[in-house]
Design a protein around this motif. Structure first.
Motif, PDB file in Angstrom:
ATOM      1  N   ILE A 110      36.960  32.117  39.085  1.00 19.87           N
ATOM      2  CA  ILE A 110      35.805  32.717  39.756  1.00 19.87           C
ATOM      3  C   ILE A 110      36.170  34.086  40.321  1.00 19.87           C
ATOM      4  O   ILE A 110      35.390  35.056  40.211  1.00 19.87           O
ATOM      5  CB  ILE A 110      35.296  31.786  40.876  1.00 19.87           C
ATOM      6  N   THR A 111      37.347  34.209  40.910  1.00 23.96           N
ATOM      7  CA  THR A 111      37.785  35.496  41.482  1.00 23.96           C
ATOM      8  C   THR A 111      37.928  36.562  40.405  1.00 23.96           C
ATOM      9  O   THR A 111      37.471  37.705  40.572  1.00 23.96           O
ATOM     10  CB  THR A 111      39.125  35.311  42.225  1.00 23.96           C
ATOM     11  N   PHE A 112      38.567  36.206  39.292  1.00 23.63           N
ATOM     12  CA  PHE A 112      38.728  37.162  38.200  1.00 23.63           C
ATOM     13  C   PHE A 112      37.378  37.576  37.632  1.00 23.63           C
ATOM     14  O   PHE A 112      37.160  38.755  37.303  1.00 23.63           O
ATOM     15  CB  PHE A 112      39.609  36.573  37.096  1.00 23.63           C
ATOM     16  N   SER A 113      36.464  36.604  37.514  1.00 20.37           N
ATOM     17  CA  SER A 113      35.130  36.923  36.996  1.00 20.37           C
ATOM     18  C   SER A 113      34.401  37.871  37.943  1.00 20.37           C
ATOM     19  O   SER A 113      33.745  38.832  37.502  1.00 20.37           O
ATOM     20  CB  SER A 113      34.316  35.636  36.811  1.00 20.37           C
ATOM     21  N   PHE A 114      34.528  37.602  39.243  1.00 18.37           N
ATOM     22  CA  PHE A 114      33.830  38.429  40.227  1.00 18.37           C
ATOM     23  C   PHE A 114      34.317  39.876  40.171  1.00 18.37           C
ATOM     24  O   PHE A 114      33.514  40.823  40.061  1.00 18.37           O
ATOM     25  CB  PHE A 114      34.037  37.853  41.625  1.00 18.37           C
ATOM     26  N   PHE A 115      35.636  40.078  40.239  1.00 11.91           N
ATOM     27  CA  PHE A 115      36.160  41.446  40.236  1.00 11.91           C
ATOM     28  C   PHE A 115      36.053  42.103  38.863  1.00 11.91           C
ATOM     29  O   PHE A 115      35.944  43.328  38.762  1.00 11.91           O
ATOM     30  CB  PHE A 115      37.617  41.460  40.715  1.00 11.91           C
ATOM     31  N   GLY A 116      36.051  41.260  37.814  1.00 19.64           N
ATOM     32  CA  GLY A 116      35.869  41.814  36.470  1.00 19.64           C
ATOM     33  C   GLY A 116      34.491  42.425  36.280  1.00 19.64           C
ATOM     34  O   GLY A 116      34.338  43.426  35.577  1.00 19.64           O
ATOM     35  N   LEU A 117      33.488  41.830  36.931  1.00 20.51           N
ATOM     36  CA  LEU A 117      32.128  42.361  36.841  1.00 20.51           C
ATOM     37  C   LEU A 117      31.845  43.392  37.938  1.00 20.51           C
ATOM     38  O   LEU A 117      30.945  44.226  37.792  1.00 20.51           O
ATOM     39  CB  LEU A 117      31.115  41.220  36.945  1.00 20.51           C
ATOM     40  N   ALA A 118      32.605  43.330  39.040  1.00 20.57           N
ATOM     41  CA  ALA A 118      32.342  44.239  40.164  1.00 20.57           C
ATOM     42  C   ALA A 118      32.619  45.695  39.794  1.00 20.57           C
ATOM     43  O   ALA A 118      31.878  46.600  40.211  1.00 20.57           O
ATOM     44  CB  ALA A 118      33.195  43.832  41.367  1.00 20.57           C
ATOM     45  N   PHE A 119      33.668  45.938  39.014  1.00 28.14           N
ATOM     46  CA  PHE A 119      34.015  47.322  38.676  1.00 28.14           C
ATOM     47  C   PHE A 119      32.906  48.023  37.892  1.00 28.14           C
ATOM     48  O   PHE A 119      32.463  49.108  38.294  1.00 28.14           O
ATOM     49  CB  PHE A 119      35.322  47.359  37.890  1.00 28.14           C
ATOM     50  N   PRO A 120      32.396  47.458  36.803  1.00 28.13           N
ATOM     51  CA  PRO A 120      31.304  48.157  36.102  1.00 28.13           C
ATOM     52  C   PRO A 120      30.025  48.260  36.934  1.00 28.13           C
ATOM     53  O   PRO A 120      29.267  49.226  36.799  1.00 28.13           O
ATOM     54  CB  PRO A 120      31.083  47.298  34.846  1.00 28.13           C
TER      55      PRO A 120
END
Length: 225
Positions: free
Chosen positions: A176-186
């Motif tokens: 969940i953390t990786f998904s959150f920050f993976g989408l937060a940048f774009p």
């Protein structure tokens, strides 16, 4: 595991003897059935335990229902117990020279020594039915103990161990953390305004949670977790 018969250069010849009979491998199993529902189970349910060919139950099993400090001893299913005694008696009456692997009674023997049936007179909500079995196996692999209740409206689900649940929760949080920050940048980089970024980040918290659960489910399907 209680013991294993073997012959090695270091330890020599090790034999497990049970009731004057040689046993290759001897295991002690404990199984529990927990009624964690909000309803009492049907009365006089029959629970069936079984092991694969090459393993066998010894007549030292015990069963008890626990509800707080109250305990109730359990008995084998009368029909199954009568069959067990009948097969045992007929085998003992059979002359030694007539005891062959092709004798039809061997199929009955295989059934009664690889199965155990208990009657659960009651299993109220939050009660626990606990069973102990002494199981012998011809191979070094640990026998697989199967459990079945064939009662309308009753189903069994395996309870996760604490260690397995802890590992699963850890991976869930990581994904969940990786998904959150993976989408937060774009989102932060390409959003046309701060308002858009705020709303998209709120949506991202829900989307990341779903993505994390989906990835976790995939890992469980391929048996990584």
């Amino acid at each position: 595991m209680i013991g294993m018969s073997s012959m090695t250069d270091m330890w020599g010849d090790i034999k497990i003897i049970y009731n004057d009979s040689l046993v290759n491998n001897l295991y002690l199993f404990n199984a529990e059935i927990i009624n964690n529902t909000s309803k009492d189970a049907p009365k006089n349910m029959v629970v069936t335990f079984s092991v694969e060919q090459g393993a066998a139950f010894f007549l030292r099993e015990t069963g008890v229902i626990k509800n707080g400090d109250v305990k109730l001893g359990l008995k084998l299913d009368p029909g199954y117990f009568a069959q067990l005694l009948d097969v045992k008696e007929r085998w003992n009456q059979l002359p030694a020279e007539e005891r062959t692997s092709q004798d039809p009674i061997n199929y009955e023997i295989d059934h009664v020594i690889t199965h155990r049936k208990f009657v659960l007179p009651i299993l109220n909500r939050q009660s626990i039915a606990s069973f102990n079995f002494l199981i012998a196996a011809n191979t070094p692999e640990i026998p697989i103990l199967s459990i079945g209740i064939y009662e309308p409206g009753v189903s069994l689900t395996w309870l996760e161990s604490a260690a397995r649940k802890k590992r699963r929760d850890l991976w869930k949080n990581i994904l969940i953390t990786f998904s959150f920050f993976g989408l937060a940048f774009p989102i932060m980089h390409f959003s046309p305004s701060i308002t858009w970024a705020v709303w998209l980040m709120i949506a991202n918290s829900f989307i990341s949670y779903v993505i994390g659960w989906v990835l976790l489910s995939l890992l469980r399907v391929v048996k990584i977790l």
